[in-house]
Design an enzyme around this catalytic site. Structure first.
Site, PDB file in Angstrom:
ATOM      1  N   SER A 141       0.512  -1.507  -0.089  1.00 42.86           N
ATOM      2  CA  SER A 141      -0.276   0.132  -0.095  1.00 42.86           C
ATOM      3  C   SER A 141       0.828   1.157  -0.177  1.00 42.86           C
ATOM      4  O   SER A 141       1.955   1.242   0.761  1.00 42.86           O
ATOM      5  CB  SER A 141      -0.631  -0.294   1.457  1.00 42.86           C
ATOM      6  OG  SER A 141      -1.184   1.575   1.128  1.00 42.86           O
ATOM      7  N   TYR A 153      -2.282  -1.243  10.075  1.00 45.74           N
ATOM      8  CA  TYR A 153      -2.759  -1.905   8.805  1.00 45.74           C
ATOM      9  C   TYR A 153      -1.009  -1.161   7.663  1.00 45.74           C
ATOM     10  O   TYR A 153      -0.659  -2.011   7.434  1.00 45.74           O
ATOM     11  CB  TYR A 153      -3.738  -0.878   8.127  1.00 45.74           C
ATOM     12  CG  TYR A 153      -3.955  -1.017   6.240  1.00 45.74           C
ATOM     13  CD1 TYR A 153      -3.859  -2.237   5.805  1.00 45.74           C
ATOM     14  CD2 TYR A 153      -3.037  -0.036   5.560  1.00 45.74           C
ATOM     15  CE1 TYR A 153      -4.440  -2.413   4.968  1.00 45.74           C
ATOM     16  CE2 TYR A 153      -3.478  -0.194   4.063  1.00 45.74           C
ATOM     17  CZ  TYR A 153      -4.083  -1.776   3.704  1.00 45.74           C
ATOM     18  OH  TYR A 153      -4.667  -1.676   2.531  1.00 45.74           O
ATOM     19  N   LYS A 157       2.310  -3.436   5.538  1.00 47.96           N
ATOM     20  CA  LYS A 157       2.671  -3.411   4.768  1.00 47.96           C
ATOM     21  C   LYS A 157       3.344  -2.832   4.768  1.00 47.96           C
ATOM     22  O   LYS A 157       4.224  -3.119   3.537  1.00 47.96           O
ATOM     23  CB  LYS A 157       0.770  -2.488   4.274  1.00 47.96           C
ATOM     24  CG  LYS A 157       0.185  -2.932   3.406  1.00 47.96           C
ATOM     25  CD  LYS A 157      -0.369  -4.454   2.724  1.00 47.96           C
ATOM     26  CE  LYS A 157      -1.767  -4.273   2.374  1.00 47.96           C
ATOM     27  NZ  LYS A 157      -2.109  -5.341   1.387  1.00 47.96           N
TER      28      LYS A 157
HETATM   29  N1  LIG Z   1      -8.924  -0.949  -2.606  1.00 53.91           N
HETATM   30  C1  LIG Z   1      -7.437   0.348  -2.736  1.00 53.91           C
HETATM   31  O1  LIG Z   1      -7.915   1.572  -2.698  1.00 53.91           O
HETATM   32  C2  LIG Z   1      -6.297  -1.078  -1.800  1.00 53.91           C
HETATM   33  C3  LIG Z   1      -5.332   0.247  -2.166  1.00 53.91           C
HETATM   34  C4  LIG Z   1      -4.632  -0.353  -1.365  1.00 53.91           C
HETATM   35  C5  LIG Z   1      -4.118  -1.593  -1.346  1.00 53.91           C
HETATM   36  N2  LIG Z   1      -4.666  -2.384  -1.037  1.00 53.91           N
HETATM   37  C6  LIG Z   1      -5.166  -3.647  -0.705  1.00 53.91           C
HETATM   38  O2  LIG Z   1      -5.277  -4.425  -1.832  1.00 53.91           O
HETATM   39  C7  LIG Z   1      -5.542  -5.572  -1.757  1.00 53.91           C
HETATM   40  C8  LIG Z   1      -6.964  -5.814  -2.051  1.00 53.91           C
HETATM   41  O3  LIG Z   1      -7.775  -5.116  -1.388  1.00 53.91           O
HETATM   42  P1  LIG Z   1      -9.898  -5.106  -1.800  1.00 53.91           P
HETATM   43  O4  LIG Z   1      -9.649  -3.953  -2.053  1.00 53.91           O
HETATM   44  O5  LIG Z   1      -9.461  -5.611  -3.240  1.00 53.91           O
HETATM   45  O6  LIG Z   1     -10.349  -5.188  -0.654  1.00 53.91           O
HETATM   46  P2  LIG Z   1     -10.936  -6.284  -0.726  1.00 53.91           P
HETATM   47  O7  LIG Z   1     -12.160  -6.566   1.201  1.00 53.91           O
HETATM   48  O8  LIG Z   1     -12.648  -5.503  -1.487  1.00 53.91           O
HETATM   49  O9  LIG Z   1     -10.772  -7.553  -0.745  1.00 53.91           O
HETATM   50  C9  LIG Z   1     -10.123  -7.830  -0.419  1.00 53.91           C
HETATM   51  C10 LIG Z   1     -10.520  -9.618   0.127  1.00 53.91           C
HETATM   52  O10 LIG Z   1      -9.428 -10.347   0.711  1.00 53.91           O
HETATM   53  C11 LIG Z   1      -9.627 -11.445   1.207  1.00 53.91           C
HETATM   54  N3  LIG Z   1      -9.088 -12.752   3.084  1.00 53.91           N
HETATM   55  C12 LIG Z   1      -9.009 -11.260   3.911  1.00 53.91           C
HETATM   56  N4  LIG Z   1      -8.733 -11.802   4.880  1.00 53.91           N
HETATM   57  C13 LIG Z   1      -8.384 -12.525   4.442  1.00 53.91           C
HETATM   58  C14 LIG Z   1      -7.753 -14.300   4.903  1.00 53.91           C
HETATM   59  N5  LIG Z   1      -6.860 -13.910   5.945  1.00 53.91           N
HETATM   60  N6  LIG Z   1      -7.491 -15.593   3.792  1.00 53.91           N
HETATM   61  C15 LIG Z   1      -8.294 -15.103   2.772  1.00 53.91           C
HETATM   62  N7  LIG Z   1      -8.469 -14.487   1.828  1.00 53.91           N
HETATM   63  C16 LIG Z   1      -8.830 -13.071   2.851  1.00 53.91           C
HETATM   64  C17 LIG Z   1     -11.391 -10.813   1.880  1.00 53.91           C
HETATM   65  O11 LIG Z   1     -12.501 -12.205   2.032  1.00 53.91           O
HETATM   66  C18 LIG Z   1     -11.770  -9.737   0.721  1.00 53.91           C
HETATM   67  O12 LIG Z   1     -12.431 -10.809  -0.237  1.00 53.91           O
HETATM   68  C19 LIG Z   1      -5.537  -5.806  -0.233  1.00 53.91           C
HETATM   69  O13 LIG Z   1      -4.275  -6.179   0.517  1.00 53.91           O
HETATM   70  C20 LIG Z   1      -5.680  -4.325   0.244  1.00 53.91           C
HETATM   71  O14 LIG Z   1      -5.077  -3.814   1.579  1.00 53.91           O
HETATM   72  C21 LIG Z   1      -6.102  -1.918  -1.291  1.00 53.91           C
END
Ligand SMILES: NC(=O)c1ccc[n+]([C@@H]2O[C@H](COP(=O)([O-])OP(=O)(O)OC[C@H]3O[C@@H](n4cnc5c(N)ncnc54)[C@H](O)[C@@H]3O)[C@@H](O)[C@H]2O)c1
Length: 296
Positions: A141, A153, A157
């Site tokens: 992130s 968080y 990260k």
């Molecule tokens: N959305 C953003 O702008 C953003 C920004 C920076 C980083 N991220 C990172 O991108 C990744 C995806 O995020 P997203 O926005 O799609 O979120 P999201 O919540 O839509 O998807 C995350 C998925 O991970 C699954 N998950 C969580 N814990 C788990 C575990 N212990 N075992 C297996 N599955 C698990 C959840 O069930 C969910 O379906 C994450 O690592 C998040 O930190 C997202």
């Protein structure tokens, strides 16, 4: 592919499958914040891939559990006979300022984000090494350069980023690349971002300059092509890199490096604190660099 049941992970799984990969759609199906579980997201995405003519199996395991992470890796080998690509995307966030974070919040966040990424890498590496080929893409992130609270968080990260640098080095002679993406997209994780930013501004935590500089969150599908590229043969020469990706943007971060140093003859003992207090502002931290740029 972990966390592939929703958001960015789902988009990446669909894109990898469209590019010809057979996909283990791992997702524990947790609620936002990491509690509970459901087999629906993983099974739905696996079915979606099969409906489009691709190959996929669902895996309802928590990557935060050491043995379950091993089963995720095992599922790929059992279902498809090999493992070439590992995309660690599963993650959670709890929107909390430091005083609101309890031990369970910290443990859950580190477990899903850092331990989960570590455990999947740990179990995948022997399989990849044996084959002399591998592509690992971790998900970090920009929170470690542009924080907004959520210190647990950010810490998790930061760990993922360091892990990526380390593994890229360890595996550099084995045909295995290790990179990370710091994505931004509109998902359930960021759905209330505008509301939260307004709250942070009202509380004086986020400046209006910072709020204005934030990148607009767009469709998660816009993140996926970079991951497909990093997972491909074409990216054989790319390793140990952290990319920023989302909307129409693909960026790459500089590698953290020491920029200046001062030295003292060790035989004359440790630096006197007064001397450091006098020297640092004039040397290492000259040109108004006492405060890190992200505090501006
Ligand atoms: N959305 C953003 O702008 C953003 C920004 C920076 C980083 N991220 C990172 O991108 C990744 C995806 O995020 P997203 O926005 O799609 O979120 P999201 O919540 O839509 O998807 C995350 C998925 O991970 C699954 N998950 C969580 N814990 C788990 C575990 N212990 N075992 C297996 N599955 C698990 C959840 O069930 C969910 O379906 C994450 O690592 C998040 O930190 C997202």
């Amino acid at each position: 592919m972990t966390g592939a049941g929703r958001g960015i992970g789902r988009a990446e799984a669909l894109a990898l499958a469209a590019a010809g990969a057979s996909v283990v759609v791992n997702d524990l199906g947790v609620a936002a914040g990491g509690r509970g579980s459901s087999n629906v997201p993983a099974e739905a995405v696996a079915q979606e891939i099969r409906d489009r003519g691709g190959e996929a199996v669902a895996s309802i395991e928590s990557v935060a559990d050491w043995a379950a992470a091993e089963r995720v890796v095992g599922t790929a080998v059992e279902a498809f006979g090999r493992l070439d690509i590992v995309v660690n995307n599963a993650g959670i966030v709890r929107q909390q300022m430091i005083e609101e974070i309890g031990e369970e919040d910290l443990d859950a966040t580190i477990a899903a984000n850092l331990k989960g990424t570590f455990a999947v890498c740990r179990h995948a590496v022997p399989v990849l090494r044996a084959a002399g080929y591998g592509r690992i893409v971790n998900t970090t992130s920009n929170q470690w350069t542009a924080p907004l609270g959520n210190a647990h968080y950010a810490a998790s990260k930061g760990g993922v980023t360091s892990l990526t640098y380390d593994l890229a080095f360890e595996l550099r002679g084995d045909g295995i690349t290790v990179n990370a993406v710091a994505p931004f997209a509109l998902t359930r994780m960021t759905a209330d971002a505008a509301e939260r930013d307004a709250d942070l501004q009202a509380r004086g935590i986020m400046s209006s300059t910072r709020a204005a500089a934030k990148e607009a969150r767009a469709d998660a599908a816009l993140v996926a092509p970079l991951v497909v590229y990093l997972a491909s043969d074409a990216a054989a020469g790319v390793s140990g890199r952290v990319f920023r990706v989302g909307g129409g943007k693909v960026g790459v971060y500089s590698h953290p490096t020491e920029v200046r140093a001062i030295f003292r003859d060790e035989s004359s003992g440790p630096w006197p604190c007064e001397e450091l207090a006098d020297l640092l502002p004039r040397t290492l931290l000259a040109y108004g660099e006492g405060r890190a740029p992200h505090l501006a």
